[in-house]
Design a protein around this motif. Structure first.
Motif, PDB file in Angstrom:
ATOM      1  N   THR A 421       0.721  -0.929   0.027  1.00  0.00           N
ATOM      2  CA  THR A 421       0.021   0.002   0.224  1.00  0.00           C
ATOM      3  C   THR A 421       0.833   1.301   0.057  1.00  0.00           C
ATOM      4  O   THR A 421       2.016   1.184   0.540  1.00  0.00           O
ATOM      5  CB  THR A 421      -0.819  -0.017   1.108  1.00  0.00           C
ATOM      6  N   LEU A 422       0.384   2.157  -0.605  1.00  0.00           N
ATOM      7  CA  LEU A 422       1.003   3.653  -0.670  1.00  0.00           C
ATOM      8  C   LEU A 422       0.058   4.595  -0.570  1.00  0.00           C
ATOM      9  O   LEU A 422      -1.063   4.624  -1.194  1.00  0.00           O
ATOM     10  CB  LEU A 422       1.799   3.707  -1.847  1.00  0.00           C
ATOM     11  N   LYS A 423       0.306   5.756   0.138  1.00  0.00           N
ATOM     12  CA  LYS A 423      -0.406   6.881   0.101  1.00  0.00           C
ATOM     13  C   LYS A 423       0.216   8.195  -0.318  1.00  0.00           C
ATOM     14  O   LYS A 423       1.207   8.634   0.403  1.00  0.00           O
ATOM     15  CB  LYS A 423      -1.015   6.978   1.560  1.00  0.00           C
ATOM     16  N   GLY A 449      -7.976   6.733   0.554  1.00  0.00           N
ATOM     17  CA  GLY A 449      -7.005   7.891  -0.019  1.00  0.00           C
ATOM     18  C   GLY A 449      -5.540   6.869  -0.014  1.00  0.00           C
ATOM     19  O   GLY A 449      -4.500   7.518  -0.648  1.00  0.00           O
ATOM     20  N   THR A 450      -5.761   5.459   0.049  1.00  0.00           N
ATOM     21  CA  THR A 450      -4.492   4.812  -0.043  1.00  0.00           C
ATOM     22  C   THR A 450      -4.496   3.812  -1.120  1.00  0.00           C
ATOM     23  O   THR A 450      -5.351   3.237  -1.461  1.00  0.00           O
ATOM     24  CB  THR A 450      -4.136   3.814   1.105  1.00  0.00           C
ATOM     25  N   ILE A 451      -3.438   3.828  -1.859  1.00  0.00           N
ATOM     26  CA  ILE A 451      -3.516   2.903  -3.463  1.00  0.00           C
ATOM     27  C   ILE A 451      -3.006   1.524  -2.867  1.00  0.00           C
ATOM     28  O   ILE A 451      -1.845   1.296  -2.012  1.00  0.00           O
ATOM     29  CB  ILE A 451      -2.508   3.324  -4.303  1.00  0.00           C
ATOM     30  N   GLU A 452      -3.699   0.412  -3.169  1.00  0.00           N
ATOM     31  CA  GLU A 452      -3.400  -1.019  -2.794  1.00  0.00           C
ATOM     32  C   GLU A 452      -2.762  -1.445  -4.109  1.00  0.00           C
ATOM     33  O   GLU A 452      -3.297  -1.291  -5.324  1.00  0.00           O
ATOM     34  CB  GLU A 452      -4.756  -1.793  -2.505  1.00  0.00           C
ATOM     35  N   ILE A 453      -1.578  -2.187  -3.958  1.00  0.00           N
ATOM     36  CA  ILE A 453      -0.987  -2.844  -5.147  1.00  0.00           C
ATOM     37  C   ILE A 453      -0.536  -4.332  -4.946  1.00  0.00           C
ATOM     38  O   ILE A 453       0.114  -4.675  -3.861  1.00  0.00           O
ATOM     39  CB  ILE A 453       0.569  -2.064  -4.907  1.00  0.00           C
ATOM     40  N   PRO A 454      -1.310  -5.031  -5.681  1.00  0.00           N
ATOM     41  CA  PRO A 454      -1.141  -6.616  -5.715  1.00  0.00           C
ATOM     42  C   PRO A 454       0.373  -6.943  -5.810  1.00  0.00           C
ATOM     43  O   PRO A 454       1.003  -6.352  -6.493  1.00  0.00           O
ATOM     44  CB  PRO A 454      -2.257  -6.975  -6.701  1.00  0.00           C
TER      45      PRO A 454
END
Length: 472
Positions: A421-423, A449-454
């Motif tokens: 995850t990245l915000k 507001g947090t990007i989830e990255i598989p």
């Protein structure tokens, strides 16, 4: 460039830091925007290309020393002389000016340079046609101190400036000519009657106007050669900011207070002539704020904030502007981060690579450009033709935009892989924003507001110096 040092690590740090300080002292609030429609159009195009190549090359590469500055009789680290002639300035100057007798860059291959630069994602070139030492890397008829008066003169590519500009132009580059306003070889600048005390003209131009006018004409004539005999030129990049009208000296800037004389070379006349041959030409009279500094050029430094005026950081790929046998090249990660940082703040990066005395780059320089090119081929969409987007830089994040698309760069640490995850720091994302990583069409989910990255997506992207999130 202006204050340089390459002979000792300490001198390198000293020269680089002092020079960066000199440029950072400039009052950019006095920037004067061009009014000529063709210049404005060219400037806009230049601001879109973002990434360029600077090359310092001259006879000084044969000794592997700092460019020109060892001739300067100032007690500074970047002016230090070395070698068997160092004890006597006059003897040293003679030996230095004899280098052309043996200068023969037989491996000169500008097409290889142009291809490597293009593959790296570079889109404009600035080449040193003449540095402060006065040696012309072009076939000037106003001096014998030139590349076509060396053992290399028998080579069909001996007029290296013409060959370099043509090679890069053929690859679609905008082209620029670096030209030093001071000339320490010609006797109308360092007049032999008075030995030079420092980098400045060795006589008072007000007391010797006849000599100064000859120097002005000499400068004008050499620039006119470059503007008429070398194809289309987009940028005239003038160095040596101490050659300037006395009225332009800013008393609040420490280094400008040391300039002893008015050294007005009539930039209005030069610019008018140059643009009569090259309509829309960008004129960059470095550090001389006014109508002939179409963009500003912080050196070896990046502003710590966004600047709305046109600007370019000129920086070295290694430690030195000129060739040294063993160079300490920056990592591809460092170079990518530098480019992203600059573009996010509204500037361009002009990255210097120095050819050696044989006419070739260090192989490591080619490797760095190849590494940058691999990154740019995927992530250049967030670099070219973009505009800065507030907050510009925040923590490990940098932002640009193009139309309604936001580009968010995550500047990874060495060896850092994409986390789960990245915000984006300082950026508010719409709940329905569409997000993907550059080079991967897989849509990423957004939660609070947090990007989830598989894990699979992170694996497909692989490890990169910086990761680009495309947000619509």
């Amino acid at each position: 460039m202006k204050l340089k040092s390459t002979l000792l690590a300490a001198a390198l740090l000293l020269g680089g830091n002092i020079y960066a300080q000199q440029h950072s002292e400039q009052d950019h609030s006095k920037y004067v925007a061009p009014t000529d429609p063709l210049v404005k159009e060219k400037l806009s195009k230049w601001q879109d290309v973002k990434f360029g190549l600077l090359m310092h090359w001259g006879t000084y590469s044969a000794w592997g020393i700092v460019e020109s500055w060892s001739l300067c009789p100032e007690d500074e680290g970047w002016c230090e002389r070395r070698g068997p002639h160092s004890h006597d300035w006059f003897e040293y100057k003679k030996a230095y000016e004899d280098i052309p007798k043996t200068f023969n860059p037989v491996k000169f291959n500008p097409e290889r340079w142009a291809q490597a630069a293009k593959n790296a994602g570079m889109k404009y070139l600035v080449f040193t046609t003449k540095h402060h030492d006065g040696f012309a890397m072009f076939d000037s008829k106003y001096t014998d101190y030139k590349i076509t008066n060396t053992p290399f003169k028998s080579n069909p590519k001996s007029n290296v400036t013409k060959e370099i500009l043509a090679a890069f132009r053929n690859q679609g580059f905008m082209t620029g000519t670096y030209f030093s306003k001071p000339d320490w070889h010609t006797d109308t600048y360092w007049w032999p009657y008075f030995p030079p005390k420092d980098r400045n003209v060795s006589y008072d131009p007000k007391k010797r106007p006849e000599i100064w006018n000859k120097f002005k004409d000499f400068t004008y004539n050499q620039i006119e050669e470059l503007m008429t005999d070398y194809g289309s030129v987009d940028i005239l990049w003038l160095d040596g900011g101490w050659v300037r009208p006395f009225s332009t000296i800013d008393p609040n800037i420490s280094w400008q207070k040391t300039i002893p004389y008015d050294q007005d070379i009539d930039m209005a006349r030069i610019a008018k002539m140059a643009r009569s041959h090259q309509p829309g030409l960008l004129v960059v009279d470095r550090t001389v704020t006014g109508e002939f500094e179409n963009y500003v050029t912080p050196e070896q430094s990046i502003p710590d904030h966004y600047m709305s005026i046109p600007w370019e950081s000129c920086m070295t790929m290694g430690d030195s502007w000129s060739y040294i046998p063993k160079e300490n090249f920056k990592s591809a990660q460092k170079l990518v981060h530098t480019l992203v940082d600059i573009v996010a703040k509204g500037g361009n990066l002009l990255l210097n690579v120095a050819p050696g005395p044989d006419g070739e780059w260090h192989e490591e320089a080619y490797q760095r450009l190849e590494e940058m090119g691999k990154w740019m081929s995927i992530n250049g969409v967030g670099i070219y033709e973009t505009k800065p987007l507030a907050p510009y830089r925040a923590g490990k994040w940098a932002y640009t935009k193009k139309g309604s698309t936001t580009y968010a760069f995550y500047l990874a640490e060495a060896g850092e892989k994409l986390p789960a995850t990245l915000k984006p720091e300082g950026l508010t994302l719409a709940a329905n924003a569409k997000i993907n990583l550059a080079g991967n069409k897989k849509a990423l989910k957004l939660k609070a507001g947090t990007i989830e990255i598989p894990t699979k997506t992170a694996t497909e992207i692989g490890q990169q110096p910086a990761y680009l999130f495309v947000i619509n």
